[in-house]
Design a protein around this motif. Structure first.
Motif, PDB file in Angstrom:
ATOM      1  N   GLY A 157      45.041  63.405  58.287  1.00 36.55           N
ATOM      2  CA  GLY A 157      44.541  63.020  56.965  1.00 36.55           C
ATOM      3  C   GLY A 157      43.814  61.692  56.973  1.00 36.55           C
ATOM      4  O   GLY A 157      42.749  61.539  56.360  1.00 36.55           O
ATOM      5  N   TRP A 158      44.389  60.722  57.672  1.00 35.96           N
ATOM      6  CA  TRP A 158      43.758  59.403  57.740  1.00 35.96           C
ATOM      7  C   TRP A 158      42.431  59.475  58.497  1.00 35.96           C
ATOM      8  O   TRP A 158      41.533  58.677  58.255  1.00 35.96           O
ATOM      9  CB  TRP A 158      44.694  58.394  58.389  1.00 35.96           C
ATOM     10  N   TYR A 193      40.078  61.567  58.139  1.00 37.47           N
ATOM     11  CA  TYR A 193      39.001  61.785  57.178  1.00 37.47           C
ATOM     12  C   TYR A 193      38.549  60.463  56.564  1.00 37.47           C
ATOM     13  O   TYR A 193      37.353  60.191  56.454  1.00 37.47           O
ATOM     14  CB  TYR A 193      39.450  62.734  56.057  1.00 37.47           C
ATOM     15  N   VAL A 194      39.516  59.644  56.178  1.00 37.51           N
ATOM     16  CA  VAL A 194      39.200  58.343  55.576  1.00 37.51           C
ATOM     17  C   VAL A 194      38.508  57.448  56.600  1.00 37.51           C
ATOM     18  O   VAL A 194      37.470  56.834  56.305  1.00 37.51           O
ATOM     19  CB  VAL A 194      40.495  57.669  55.050  1.00 37.51           C
ATOM     20  N   ALA A 195      39.076  57.356  57.794  1.00 32.52           N
ATOM     21  CA  ALA A 195      38.527  56.472  58.827  1.00 32.52           C
ATOM     22  C   ALA A 195      37.114  56.895  59.211  1.00 32.52           C
ATOM     23  O   ALA A 195      36.218  56.045  59.344  1.00 32.52           O
ATOM     24  CB  ALA A 195      39.443  56.470  60.051  1.00 32.52           C
ATOM     25  N   LEU A 244      34.978  58.666  57.376  1.00 29.62           N
ATOM     26  CA  LEU A 244      34.082  58.447  56.243  1.00 29.62           C
ATOM     27  C   LEU A 244      33.640  56.991  56.166  1.00 29.62           C
ATOM     28  O   LEU A 244      32.446  56.693  56.029  1.00 29.62           O
ATOM     29  CB  LEU A 244      34.759  58.871  54.941  1.00 29.62           C
ATOM     30  N   VAL A 245      34.591  56.089  56.286  1.00 34.55           N
ATOM     31  CA  VAL A 245      34.259  54.660  56.217  1.00 34.55           C
ATOM     32  C   VAL A 245      33.399  54.251  57.411  1.00 34.55           C
ATOM     33  O   VAL A 245      32.464  53.465  57.267  1.00 34.55           O
ATOM     34  CB  VAL A 245      35.541  53.802  56.119  1.00 34.55           C
ATOM     35  N   PHE A 266      35.870  47.233  56.789  1.00 38.14           N
ATOM     36  CA  PHE A 266      36.675  48.394  56.390  1.00 38.14           C
ATOM     37  C   PHE A 266      36.603  49.487  57.450  1.00 38.14           C
ATOM     38  O   PHE A 266      37.590  50.168  57.724  1.00 38.14           O
ATOM     39  CB  PHE A 266      36.246  48.927  55.034  1.00 38.14           C
ATOM     40  N   GLY A 321      39.929  50.672  59.270  1.00 41.06           N
ATOM     41  CA  GLY A 321      40.273  52.089  59.180  1.00 41.06           C
ATOM     42  C   GLY A 321      40.460  52.729  60.534  1.00 41.06           C
ATOM     43  O   GLY A 321      41.412  53.493  60.757  1.00 41.06           O
ATOM     44  N   GLN A 350      43.932  54.126  62.464  1.00 40.77           N
ATOM     45  CA  GLN A 350      43.957  55.452  63.090  1.00 40.77           C
ATOM     46  C   GLN A 350      44.445  55.343  64.541  1.00 40.77           C
ATOM     47  O   GLN A 350      45.201  56.196  65.012  1.00 40.77           O
ATOM     48  CB  GLN A 350      42.562  56.088  63.027  1.00 40.77           C
TER      49      GLN A 350
END
Length: 140
Positions: A11-12, A14-16, A18-19, A47, A51, A55
């Motif tokens: 899940g993380w 995706y965030v990492a 994207l940033v 960021f 991020g 990860q």
């Protein structure tokens, strides 16, 4: 614990990612448009750095509690085992080192162009390496 860490790592990611993509695109736009490097550009890159390091920490913990990590290290003839136990961690650590070098180089750079260039090159290479070693079949 393993299942939670695996879901959190996925899940993380995706965030990492994207940033990190936003940071690379911002650096490319800044470099190509010859704009002035601002604190917003610095925060976007920071960021991305944070991020991806989060990860990494999750991934390292997961590696040591996972049955796909150290336990399958001797089975290099199996593509999935080789990817999860060797290629994915090794290439992603190299990618994170490149991203960290990009962050360090921007602090020493004087001109906006050199700051954006450093982020474009190092963050971009790191992103490409990370994308090349994501276990896509296990991710979706």
């Amino acid at each position: 614990m393993y299942t939670f860490l695996q879901k959190f790592h996925s899940g993380w990611a995706y965030v990492a990612l994207l940033v990190l993509v936003i940071a690379v695109v911002n650096a490319i736009i800044g470099l190509s448009s010859k704009k002035e490097f601002t604190s917003t550009d610095r925060k976007i890159a920071l960021f991305g750095l944070i991020g991806i390091h989060v990860q990494l920490l999750i991934g390292i913990i997961l590696y040591f509690v996972s049955p796909l990590g150290l336990a399958s290290f001797g089975q290099m003839s199996d593509k999935v085992s080789r990817l999860t136990s060797l290629e994915h961690p090794l290439i992603n650590i190299i990618a994170i080192i490149l991203i960290t070098i990009g962050w360090s180089k921007h602090k020493k750079a004087i001109t906006s162009e050199s700051k954006f260039k450093g982020f474009t090159i190092f963050y971009g290479l790191g992103l490409l390496l990370i994308l090349s070693r994501i276990p896509w079949s296990m991710w979706f």
